[in-house]
Write a protein that holds these residues in place. Structure first.
Motif, PDB file in Angstrom:
ATOM      1  N   GLN A   3      74.865 -13.502  42.589  1.00 54.19           N
ATOM      2  CA  GLN A   3      74.389 -13.478  43.977  1.00 54.19           C
ATOM      3  C   GLN A   3      72.863 -13.413  44.045  1.00 54.19           C
ATOM      4  OE1 GLN A   3      76.794 -10.101  45.132  1.00 54.19           O
ATOM      5  NE2 GLN A   3      78.142 -11.397  46.389  1.00 54.19           N
ATOM      6  N   TRP A   4      72.255 -12.666  43.125  1.00 54.89           N
ATOM      7  CA  TRP A   4      70.796 -12.646  43.082  1.00 54.89           C
ATOM      8  C   TRP A   4      70.248 -14.024  42.716  1.00 54.89           C
ATOM      9  CZ3 TRP A   4      67.407  -9.450  45.057  1.00 54.89           C
ATOM     10  CH2 TRP A   4      67.777  -8.134  45.310  1.00 54.89           C
ATOM     11  N   ALA A   5      70.967 -14.743  41.869  1.00 56.95           N
ATOM     12  CA  ALA A   5      70.561 -16.112  41.511  1.00 56.95           C
ATOM     13  C   ALA A   5      70.641 -17.020  42.741  1.00 56.95           C
ATOM     14  CB  ALA A   5      71.437 -16.650  40.392  1.00 56.95           C
ATOM     15  N   GLN A   6      71.693 -16.829  43.551  1.00 57.49           N
ATOM     16  CA  GLN A   6      71.786 -17.589  44.802  1.00 57.49           C
ATOM     17  C   GLN A   6      70.606 -17.271  45.725  1.00 57.49           C
ATOM     18  OE1 GLN A   6      75.569 -17.733  47.019  1.00 57.49           O
ATOM     19  NE2 GLN A   6      76.586 -16.926  45.190  1.00 57.49           N
ATOM     20  N   LEU A   7      70.263 -15.986  45.799  1.00 57.33           N
ATOM     21  CA  LEU A   7      69.151 -15.574  46.653  1.00 57.33           C
ATOM     22  C   LEU A   7      67.840 -16.226  46.218  1.00 57.33           C
ATOM     23  CD1 LEU A   7      69.527 -11.747  47.417  1.00 57.33           C
ATOM     24  CD2 LEU A   7      69.580 -13.654  49.008  1.00 57.33           C
ATOM     25  N   ALA A   8      67.660 -16.362  44.916  1.00 63.32           N
ATOM     26  CA  ALA A   8      66.417 -16.949  44.401  1.00 63.32           C
ATOM     27  C   ALA A   8      66.211 -18.357  44.928  1.00 63.32           C
ATOM     28  CB  ALA A   8      66.426 -16.960  42.871  1.00 63.32           C
ATOM     29  N   GLN A   9      67.296 -19.052  45.209  1.00 65.42           N
ATOM     30  CA  GLN A   9      67.185 -20.411  45.733  1.00 65.42           C
ATOM     31  C   GLN A   9      67.177 -20.463  47.259  1.00 65.42           C
ATOM     32  OE1 GLN A   9      66.449 -22.839  43.610  1.00 65.42           O
ATOM     33  NE2 GLN A   9      66.541 -21.180  42.100  1.00 65.42           N
ATOM     34  N   LYS A  10      67.628 -19.377  47.890  1.00 69.13           N
ATOM     35  CA  LYS A  10      67.658 -19.342  49.350  1.00 69.13           C
ATOM     36  C   LYS A  10      66.405 -18.727  49.967  1.00 69.13           C
ATOM     37  CE  LYS A  10      72.715 -19.023  49.904  1.00 69.13           C
ATOM     38  NZ  LYS A  10      72.880 -20.072  50.925  1.00 69.13           N
ATOM     39  N   MET A  11      65.724 -17.873  49.197  1.00 65.04           N
ATOM     40  CA  MET A  11      64.530 -17.203  49.718  1.00 65.04           C
ATOM     41  C   MET A  11      63.492 -18.210  50.172  1.00 65.04           C
ATOM     42  SD  MET A  11      63.713 -14.291  46.862  1.00 65.04           S
ATOM     43  CE  MET A  11      64.765 -12.868  46.570  1.00 65.04           C
ATOM     44  N   SER A  12      62.694 -17.813  51.148  1.00 61.63           N
ATOM     45  CA  SER A  12      61.527 -18.625  51.487  1.00 61.63           C
ATOM     46  C   SER A  12      60.571 -18.600  50.296  1.00 61.63           C
ATOM     47  CB  SER A  12      60.825 -18.059  52.722  1.00 61.63           C
ATOM     48  OG  SER A  12      60.199 -16.820  52.421  1.00 61.63           O
ATOM     49  N   TRP A  13      59.649 -19.554  50.264  1.00 57.53           N
ATOM     50  CA  TRP A  13      58.715 -19.631  49.133  1.00 57.53           C
ATOM     51  C   TRP A  13      57.900 -18.345  49.025  1.00 57.53           C
ATOM     52  CZ3 TRP A  13      53.777 -19.229  47.567  1.00 57.53           C
ATOM     53  CH2 TRP A  13      53.427 -19.840  46.360  1.00 57.53           C
ATOM     54  N   GLN A  14      57.410 -17.836  50.159  1.00 54.91           N
ATOM     55  CA  GLN A  14      56.607 -16.618  50.123  1.00 54.91           C
ATOM     56  C   GLN A  14      57.425 -15.425  49.639  1.00 54.91           C
ATOM     57  OE1 GLN A  14      53.520 -16.066  50.238  1.00 54.91           O
ATOM     58  NE2 GLN A  14      52.471 -16.780  52.060  1.00 54.91           N
ATOM     59  N   THR A  15      58.673 -15.325  50.095  1.00 53.87           N
ATOM     60  CA  THR A  15      59.529 -14.218  49.663  1.00 53.87           C
ATOM     61  C   THR A  15      59.807 -14.312  48.172  1.00 53.87           C
ATOM     62  OG1 THR A  15      60.561 -14.169  51.852  1.00 53.87           O
ATOM     63  CG2 THR A  15      61.723 -13.049  50.074  1.00 53.87           C
ATOM     64  N   LEU A  16      59.983 -15.523  47.676  1.00 53.93           N
ATOM     65  CA  LEU A  16      60.202 -15.726  46.243  1.00 53.93           C
ATOM     66  C   LEU A  16      58.991 -15.233  45.451  1.00 53.93           C
ATOM     67  CD1 LEU A  16      61.960 -16.954  43.970  1.00 53.93           C
ATOM     68  CD2 LEU A  16      60.795 -19.124  44.380  1.00 53.93           C
ATOM     69  N   ARG A  17      57.813 -15.616  45.892  1.00 56.32           N
ATOM     70  CA  ARG A  17      56.584 -15.191  45.205  1.00 56.32           C
ATOM     71  C   ARG A  17      56.490 -13.668  45.130  1.00 56.32           C
ATOM     72  NH1 ARG A  17      52.170 -12.889  47.060  1.00 56.32           N
ATOM     73  NH2 ARG A  17      52.751 -13.197  49.239  1.00 56.32           N
ATOM     74  N   MET A  18      56.915 -13.005  46.176  1.00 51.45           N
ATOM     75  CA  MET A  18      56.756 -11.553  46.263  1.00 51.45           C
ATOM     76  C   MET A  18      57.840 -10.784  45.518  1.00 51.45           C
ATOM     77  SD  MET A  18      55.818 -11.440  50.334  1.00 51.45           S
ATOM     78  CE  MET A  18      55.865  -9.653  50.464  1.00 51.45           C
ATOM     79  N   ASN A  19      58.897 -11.459  45.066  1.00 51.84           N
ATOM     80  CA  ASN A  19      60.040 -10.744  44.498  1.00 51.84           C
ATOM     81  C   ASN A  19      60.412 -11.203  43.094  1.00 51.84           C
ATOM     82  OD1 ASN A  19      61.357  -8.862  46.703  1.00 51.84           O
ATOM     83  ND2 ASN A  19      60.647 -10.707  47.757  1.00 51.84           N
ATOM     84  N   LEU A  20      59.440 -11.696  42.361  1.00 46.55           N
ATOM     85  CA  LEU A  20      59.711 -12.159  40.992  1.00 46.55           C
ATOM     86  C   LEU A  20      60.167 -11.013  40.094  1.00 46.55           C
ATOM     87  CD1 LEU A  20      56.708 -14.627  40.583  1.00 46.55           C
ATOM     88  CD2 LEU A  20      59.113 -15.201  40.998  1.00 46.55           C
ATOM     89  N   ASN A  21      59.519  -9.861  40.193  1.00 45.43           N
ATOM     90  CA  ASN A  21      59.929  -8.716  39.374  1.00 45.43           C
ATOM     91  C   ASN A  21      61.315  -8.230  39.769  1.00 45.43           C
ATOM     92  OD1 ASN A  21      57.533  -8.655  37.882  1.00 45.43           O
ATOM     93  ND2 ASN A  21      56.509  -7.338  39.366  1.00 45.43           N
ATOM     94  N   THR A  22      61.639  -8.304  41.059  1.00 46.92           N
ATOM     95  CA  THR A  22      62.972  -7.894  41.518  1.00 46.92           C
ATOM     96  C   THR A  22      64.046  -8.797  40.922  1.00 46.92           C
ATOM     97  OG1 THR A  22      62.041  -7.089  43.593  1.00 46.92           O
ATOM     98  CG2 THR A  22      64.403  -7.514  43.561  1.00 46.92           C
ATOM     99  N   LEU A  23      63.780 -10.092  40.928  1.00 50.53           N
ATOM    100  CA  LEU A  23      64.746 -11.037  40.350  1.00 50.53           C
ATOM    101  C   LEU A  23      64.910 -10.796  38.853  1.00 50.53           C
ATOM    102  CD1 LEU A  23      63.663 -14.321  42.192  1.00 50.53           C
ATOM    103  CD2 LEU A  23      65.650 -12.880  42.682  1.00 50.53           C
TER     104      LEU A  23
END
Length: 517
Positions: free
Chosen positions: A235-255
């Motif tokens: 599910q986290w992998a799914q989120l990585a593709q659904k997040m906005s670009w800015q949200t992705l940038r901000m959550n690399l350590n979380t992923l």
């Protein structure tokens, strides 16, 4: 001591300082119009090295009284659309609302562009700082229209955040639903009974996910609406593709923490998204935000992800113009520059410092102009070996790792004078709190050095980029000197217009005045 004698002789010809900075050293005060613009472009209503959040707020409120609605409207729009600021444009919009300005609808539409800005506006209005605690009829109608015109996706995005929450705002303004789905959505949002069958599709899927009815497929909503329940690695992998670009940038350590990057395919997909030129441009990411992401990625984040951030930085800095002639960039690396770029606020302070942004600007210019000189300074010029072949990230990090002493803004100009250097453009990035070179009377040492440098280089120009809202400069504004405040990449556009004589003597203010309502 020869340099000190040189300064004394120069002070007779340089314009006289008319103010003092926060260190008590001579300075030039900005005009009220310029000072307000500077505060809007650099003020984040947080504590800074020299000024409290309350003092900044008081200054903006007091200065705004001197100007008409038209200038405040243009400044709010410029601050939001060009400098990409949040708090201060919302504050100016609230001031226009308190005045009952006829320009409010135009400004509101261009400044209040998302849920966060809507919450900022309502919070400011309700705080009473603009002179009233109620929203008022016209602001209430504008908020109602914002809610009525918003799509389901926009409303869900706006529902993330508190103080006030979107539910609080709906309770305040009571928007009249324009469709059955809105009636159900607003009722659900504020906790009232609703006909779930009338809820829009994505909201129904969110409720089903939360209730465990359909927990395998993630609904297409902001990821913070999903993380209240434990998510598995898939599910986290799914989120990585659904997040906005800015949200992705901000959550690399979380992923990384949730195991997403243990899968090589996921690493490749995330890296591809981060380095996608179209998504980088559409995100309107600050270059300094990319530097922050790169600085903060942990060892568990693969190198390929870091490399993608490097590529994103190259795209984000594509608008750095090409200048001609001999270029010198002078980033301030003194102690006061090691404070957060957006100021201190408990639980919300940026890890990125003013010195990081100054270093980034210097590294960006060097990347575009390999023959440019970079002269970082504190008490004196600091010797740092840089290579234009290195990435912007690498050079910025190297520059930001030095310094920490007192401030002498004239130091790099002194060095150029001593070398009898040929220069065409000098860019200084600082908080302008120079004090080591202060004199008891006359001009500033920076201005004096510039006067002498101009004798040898009559066509040279000086750009002073100010990163904090302190209201003074070390070099007086005139035809060959530009003072500009801000830390978005739009400052490069202002510099380009200045170098190419596209504006008059009030270069930056003319840029703001050119905003079309």
């Amino acid at each position: 001591m020869a340099n000190l004698l040189l300064f004394r002789s120069l002070l007779r010809n340089a314009p006289l300082a008319d103010a003092h900075n926060n260190e008590g050293a001579p300075a030039f005060a900005f005009t009220a119009r310029h000072k307000l613009a500077q505060m809007v472009m650099t003020g984040c209503t947080n504590e800074t090295f020299y000024a409290s959040a309350q003092a900044q707020l008081n200054d903006v409120l007091e200065m705004a009284k001197e100007f008409d609605d038209l200038f405040l409207a243009k400044l709010a729009i410029y601050g939001r659309e060009r400098a990409m600021m949040k708090d201060t444009p919302a504050l100016l919009t609230a001031l226009l609302a308190a005045r009952g300005s006829a320009l409010l609808p135009v400004v509101f539409a261009r400044v209040i562009t998302n849920g966060r800005m809507l919450r900022n506006f309502v919070q400011i209005m309700r705080s009473g700082v603009t002179g009233r605690r109620s929203l008022g009829t016209r602001p209430k109608k504008l908020i109602q229209r914002w809610l009525q015109d918003a799509s389901e996706a926009r409303l869900l995005q706006a529902s993330v955040g508190n103080a006030p929450s979107l539910a609080d705002i709906v309770k305040m303004v009571h928007p009249r639903p324009q469709a059955a789905w809105q009636e159900a959505f607003f009722a659900w949002l504020i906790g009232k009974p609703c006909d779930r069958a009338q809820l829009p599709e994505i909201t129904r899927s969110l409720l089903a996910f939360r209730e465990g009815i359909n927990s395998e497929t993630l609904p297409d909503v902001p990821f913070l609406l999903l993380t209240g329940s434990p998510l598995n690695k898939a599910q986290w992998a799914q989120l990585a593709q659904k997040m906005s670009w800015q949200t992705l940038r901000m959550n690399l350590n979380t992923l990384a923490r949730h195991g997403v990057f243990e899968d090589v395919a996921q690493v490749n997909l995330v890296a591809k998204r981060l380095a996608d030129k179209t998504q980088v441009r559409e995100s309107r990411v600050y270059p300094y935000q990319l530097l922050s992401a790169w600085n903060n990625v942990q060892n568990s984040v693969p190198t390929k992800i870091s490399d993608a951030l490097h590529q994103a930085m190259e795209y984000a800095l594509e608008n750095v113009p090409r200048f001609t002639g001999n270029i010198v960039v002078c980033p301030d690396v003194s102690g006061s520059m090691h404070s957060p770029i957006t100021g201190w606020r408990k639980g919300a302070s940026s890890t990125l410092r003013c010195v990081d942004v100054a270093a980034l600007i210097a590294a960006a210019v060097l990347r575009r102009h390999p023959k440019a000189r970079v002269l970082p300074f504190e008490c004196d010029v600091v010797n740092v070996a840089l290579s234009a072949r290195q990435s912007v990230m690498h050079n910025a990090q190297k520059l930001a790792s030095v310094g920490g002493g007192g401030t002498d803004c004239s130091a790099p100009l002194r060095k150029l004078l001593a070398e009898r250097a040929q220069v065409d453009l000098v860019i200084m990035v600082s908080d302008n709190e120079s004090w080591l070179d202060k004199s008891r009377r006359g001009s500033t040492a920076t201005q004096a050095c510039w006067e002498n440098l101009k004798k040898r280089n009559p066509h040279a120009r000086l750009v002073c980029i100010d990163l904090l809202p302190y209201g003074t400069t070390q070099a007086a504004e005139r035809r060959d000197i530009l003072n500009v405040g801000g830390f978005s990449d739009d400052v490069f556009t202002v510099i380009d217009n200045f170098v190419n004589d596209r504006h008059g003597s009030e270069h930056w203010l003319n840029e703001i005045e050119s905003v079309v309502l």
